[in-house]
Write an enzyme that holds these catalytic residues in place. Structure first.
Site, PDB file in Angstrom:
ATOM      1  N   GLY A 104      -0.475   7.832   0.021  1.00  0.00           N
ATOM      2  CA  GLY A 104      -0.859   7.878   1.422  1.00  0.00           C
ATOM      3  C   GLY A 104       0.292   7.680   2.387  1.00  0.00           C
ATOM      4  O   GLY A 104       1.441   8.043   2.110  1.00  0.00           O
ATOM      5  N   SER A 120      -6.744   0.255  12.671  1.00  0.00           N
ATOM      6  CA  SER A 120      -7.518   1.491  12.778  1.00  0.00           C
ATOM      7  C   SER A 120      -8.277   1.502  14.101  1.00  0.00           C
ATOM      8  O   SER A 120      -8.574   0.444  14.673  1.00  0.00           O
ATOM      9  CB  SER A 120      -8.520   1.583  11.624  1.00  0.00           C
ATOM     10  OG  SER A 120      -9.424   2.649  11.815  1.00  0.00           O
ATOM     11  N   GLY A 133       0.821  -1.204   0.000  1.00  0.00           N
ATOM     12  CA  GLY A 133       0.000   0.000   0.000  1.00  0.00           C
ATOM     13  C   GLY A 133       0.857   1.258   0.000  1.00  0.00           C
ATOM     14  O   GLY A 133       0.502   2.268   0.618  1.00  0.00           O
ATOM     15  N   ALA A 134       1.991   1.205  -0.701  1.00  0.00           N
ATOM     16  CA  ALA A 134       2.972   2.298  -0.645  1.00  0.00           C
ATOM     17  C   ALA A 134       2.968   3.170  -1.883  1.00  0.00           C
ATOM     18  O   ALA A 134       3.876   3.970  -2.081  1.00  0.00           O
ATOM     19  CB  ALA A 134       4.373   1.719  -0.426  1.00  0.00           C
ATOM     20  N   TYR A 183     -15.503  -2.740   7.363  1.00  0.00           N
ATOM     21  CA  TYR A 183     -14.175  -2.177   7.602  1.00  0.00           C
ATOM     22  C   TYR A 183     -13.753  -2.360   9.057  1.00  0.00           C
ATOM     23  O   TYR A 183     -12.617  -2.752   9.346  1.00  0.00           O
ATOM     24  CB  TYR A 183     -14.172  -0.698   7.218  1.00  0.00           C
ATOM     25  CG  TYR A 183     -12.829  -0.044   7.395  1.00  0.00           C
ATOM     26  CD1 TYR A 183     -11.755  -0.387   6.572  1.00  0.00           C
ATOM     27  CD2 TYR A 183     -12.623   0.906   8.383  1.00  0.00           C
ATOM     28  CE1 TYR A 183     -10.511   0.209   6.739  1.00  0.00           C
ATOM     29  CE2 TYR A 183     -11.393   1.514   8.551  1.00  0.00           C
ATOM     30  CZ  TYR A 183     -10.342   1.155   7.727  1.00  0.00           C
ATOM     31  OH  TYR A 183      -9.107   1.747   7.901  1.00  0.00           O
TER      32      TYR A 183
END
Length: 275
Positions: free
Chosen positions: A13, A130, A9-10, A156
């Protein structure tokens, strides 16, 4: 000694921000992303290696693991940072609910396939979770695919709780062999994170107040960087959950070893692993 740090996920963000921070500090960073153009752009700017994998396709996760094992004799940090929140309930080509697969099952599979290399390297495995793990879940081991009850927010929250449960079970199984696992909340980040969702998530991340009220990607990335640079057992406790670089509360279910063990076993079956 320069360490090899793999960040999924790089391509944007907090993953991209942390990749730059770690590269600037002299670490060997491997940028992993879903979008080929964005991933190549981030890696090219830094002059580092990159790999592409879409976590909605478990075959691509297996290919990613094979490429990492072929290229890197050590992996000192694996940052499972890829994830997302989505709109309507959607099944992937693997027949699995999209939110669960991208946020939990794909990183679970990647970690499992890299396990021996991670153990040899006495690596840290960092899970981007999260605060949603505590705020929104209706976690049901018998309905991991949200077939009976679905909302994007609940899906989520369940996936982010699964991240924490996975972290704790990974620590219980392999902590005594030198592998250190930790999960963290990066903050509510001003990024494109919620762009694939609808309702409150899309408004929250794309609304006019987003940039003013949210945490910047550089600050969120720095929280990932802090864990990647930190020494397990000294700077942070393996098996823990962190927010703002401090130990933090999460769902009470996260402390139930029976739930964590059951999730692990069911995830292994869904991912096509023996256990």
């Amino acid at each position: 000694m320069t360490r090899t740090i793999v960040i999924t996920g790089a391509s944007d963000g907090i993953g991209a921000a942390s990749a730059k921070q770690l590269h600037d500090l002299g670490e060997e960073v491997v940028v992993v992303g879903r979008n080929p153009e964005k991933t190549a752009r981030v890696a090219g700017t830094l002059g580092v290696d990159s790999l592409v994998a879409d976590f909605s396709d478990l075959a691509q996760v297996r290919e990613l693991a094979a490429s990492l094992l072929e290229r890197y004799p050590r992996i000192d940090v694996l940052a499972n940072n890829a994830g997302g929140v989505f709109g309507e309930r959607t099944l992937t080509g693997d027949g699995l609910e999209l939110t669960f697969q991208v946020n939990h099952l794909a990183p679970f599979l990647l970690t499992a396939l890299l396990r021996e290399r991670l153990l040899e390297s006495r690596a840290s495995v960092i899970q981007t979770s999260s605060a949603a793990a505590r705020l929104f879940p209706r976690f049901d081991l018998n309905d991991l695919q949200a077939e009976h009850r679905y909302s994007s927010t609940t899906a989520y929250g369940n996936a982010k709780l699964a991240n924490v449960l996975f972290t704790k079970e990974l620590h219980r199984r392999y902590g005594d062999r030198g592998l250190s696992a930790v999960a963290f909340h990066p903050g509510v980040i001003a990024s494109s994170f919620g762009s694939t969702s609808d309702g409150p998530w899309k408004w929250l991340y794309g609304g006019p107040l987003a940039q003013r009220l949210m945490t910047s990607t550089s600050v969120g990335g720095a929280r990932l960087t802090w864990l990647a640079l930190g020494k397990p057992g000294v700077d942070w406790d393996p098996g823990g959950f962190y927010a703002n670089n401090r130990a933090a509360r999460t769902s009470r279910l996260a402390d139930d070893p029976a739930v964590a063990k059951s999730l692990w076993e069911r995830s292994a079956i869904l991912a096509g692993l023996e256990g």
